[in-house]
Design an enzyme around this catalytic site. Sequence first.
Site, PDB file in Angstrom:
ATOM      1  N   ARG A  54       0.878  -1.173   0.000  1.00  0.00           N
ATOM      2  CA  ARG A  54       0.000   0.000   0.000  1.00  0.00           C
ATOM      3  C   ARG A  54       0.911   1.216   0.000  1.00  0.00           C
ATOM      4  O   ARG A  54       1.712   1.402   0.912  1.00  0.00           O
ATOM      5  CB  ARG A  54      -0.908   0.009   1.231  1.00  0.00           C
ATOM      6  N   HIS A  95      -7.507   0.619  -6.152  1.00  0.00           N
ATOM      7  CA  HIS A  95      -7.716  -0.226  -4.968  1.00  0.00           C
ATOM      8  C   HIS A  95      -8.360  -1.543  -5.425  1.00  0.00           C
ATOM      9  O   HIS A  95      -9.511  -1.841  -5.127  1.00  0.00           O
ATOM     10  CB  HIS A  95      -8.604   0.512  -3.958  1.00  0.00           C
ATOM     11  N   GLN A  99     -10.093  -4.197  -3.008  1.00  0.00           N
ATOM     12  CA  GLN A  99     -11.409  -3.780  -2.528  1.00  0.00           C
ATOM     13  C   GLN A  99     -12.459  -4.052  -3.602  1.00  0.00           C
ATOM     14  O   GLN A  99     -13.542  -4.568  -3.300  1.00  0.00           O
ATOM     15  CB  GLN A  99     -11.383  -2.292  -2.166  1.00  0.00           C
ATOM     16  N   ASP A 128     -17.484   6.372  -1.107  1.00  0.00           N
ATOM     17  CA  ASP A 128     -16.174   6.334  -0.443  1.00  0.00           C
ATOM     18  C   ASP A 128     -15.941   7.734   0.127  1.00  0.00           C
ATOM     19  O   ASP A 128     -16.661   8.684  -0.208  1.00  0.00           O
ATOM     20  CB  ASP A 128     -15.093   5.962  -1.488  1.00  0.00           C
ATOM     21  N   CYS A 176     -16.523   1.262   1.063  1.00  0.00           N
ATOM     22  CA  CYS A 176     -15.303   0.480   1.303  1.00  0.00           C
ATOM     23  C   CYS A 176     -14.763   0.674   2.712  1.00  0.00           C
ATOM     24  O   CYS A 176     -13.988  -0.157   3.185  1.00  0.00           O
ATOM     25  CB  CYS A 176     -14.251   0.833   0.260  1.00  0.00           C
ATOM     26  N   ARG A 221     -13.419  -8.879   2.278  1.00  0.00           N
ATOM     27  CA  ARG A 221     -12.014  -8.611   1.959  1.00  0.00           C
ATOM     28  C   ARG A 221     -11.170  -9.849   2.286  1.00  0.00           C
ATOM     29  O   ARG A 221     -10.280 -10.231   1.536  1.00  0.00           O
ATOM     30  CB  ARG A 221     -11.491  -7.413   2.783  1.00  0.00           C
TER      31      ARG A 221
HETATM   32  N1   CP Z   1     -11.221  -0.308   2.686  1.00  0.00           N
HETATM   33  C1   CP Z   1      -9.933  -0.344   3.084  1.00  0.00           C
HETATM   34  O1   CP Z   1      -9.007  -0.587   2.318  1.00  0.00           O
HETATM   35  O2   CP Z   1      -9.771  -0.136   4.406  1.00  0.00           O
HETATM   36  P1   CP Z   1      -8.372   0.096   5.150  1.00  0.00           P
HETATM   37  O3   CP Z   1      -7.844   1.435   4.717  1.00  0.00           O
HETATM   38  O4   CP Z   1      -8.722   0.065   6.600  1.00  0.00           O
HETATM   39  O5   CP Z   1      -7.431  -1.003   4.765  1.00  0.00           O
HETATM   40  N1  NVA Z   2     -10.166   6.561  -1.258  1.00  0.00           N
HETATM   41  C1  NVA Z   2      -9.738   6.141   0.062  1.00  0.00           C
HETATM   42  C2  NVA Z   2      -9.918   4.673   0.222  1.00  0.00           C
HETATM   43  C3  NVA Z   2      -9.593   4.161   1.595  1.00  0.00           C
HETATM   44  C4  NVA Z   2      -9.741   2.669   1.707  1.00  0.00           C
HETATM   45  C5  NVA Z   2      -8.302   6.561   0.288  1.00  0.00           C
HETATM   46  O1  NVA Z   2      -7.476   6.396  -0.608  1.00  0.00           O
HETATM   47  O2  NVA Z   2      -7.988   7.057   1.383  1.00  0.00           O
END
Ligand code: CP
Ligand code: NVA
Length: 320
Positions: A117, A144, A147, A239, A279, A307
């Site tokens: 990430r 993502h 997700q 989101d 999400c 997930r």
């Molecule tokens: N939806 C999601 O990816 O959550 P986190 O940021 O908690 O991993």
């Molecule tokens: N769009 C959000 C998703 C978090 C899971 C972000 O990137 O922070």
Amino acid sequence: MATSIPEVDVNSRLKGRSFTRVADLDADELVRVLDLADRLKELQRRREPHPLLPGRALGLIFQKPSTRTRVSFEVGIAQLGGTGLHLARGDLQLGRGETIRDTATVLSRYLDGIVIRTFAQADVEELARHADVPVINGLTDSAHPCQALADMMTIRERLGRLHGVRLVYLGDGNNMCASLMVAAAKLGLHFVAATPSGYEPPREVSELARSAAAASGGSVELADSPEQAVRGADVLYTDVWTSMGQEAERERRLRDFAGFGIDERLVQLAGDGAIVLHCLPAHDGEEITEAVLHGPRSAVWDQAENRLHAQKALLASLIR
Ligand code: CP
Ligand code: NVA
């Protein structure tokens, strides 16, 4: 005593491949992963061990915070008989100038797979290019995909189908919107992204999704009126309005996204039977109200659980 492994259908053609974006898998491959996810969910429910990856090690590089992604991958690899190694921001020499190439080369000598990430999508792709083991995108500024996989699993589980489902995304045309749009288009859904002007998903993503939809029988539409977009929806999705890394823009975004939050009025406009997804993490009273998030139409908690199952299916498919 040897543990017997239940019969499961793992697509061996995916072994050794990376998942840096939804487009890395074709529609049939995505469906095979979803089928395996359903099966693994059932096995986990019955507490039936399924050590498909005994002794494998998964590295988890997290340069942004995470609740769901980190925990579901760590628990998931453990349930598959392997080990997860969390590598937080600052843990690696990567933060002190060691190159992505050298990091990929060295980590490939220890690990059987890497979840990352981070900020730039290009960094994930560079890591995947140089690693000898599968690299999985756990979120970047522009995608993502894990997700989106769990979201498709949840929609199919709730509605019994994917093809022809009207999925309306409301809010920011961000990383989540982009991956969801491509997954939906590949799997034959009718995808609508309703965003304020200036927050549309990137043009190249919409174009990619439109060509995938042309092949699948789905469709992709951009809209700017939440009220019109939600009519006839089977799924409403949202989101956060301010993604990780955009905190300085929060006040402006709160103003620009006014009217795009999912509340009971929008859910009613969608009609009977529509489910609501997010999400997570959610910001109550911004992109979704607490009443909707915790209400009868919300499938958000199953979505979060999925997930785990979707990513286990992905790991079992990709890791050798
Ligand atoms: N939806 C999601 O990816 O959550 P986190 O940021 O908690 O991993
Ligand atoms: N769009 C959000 C998703 C978090 C899971 C972000 O990137 O922070």
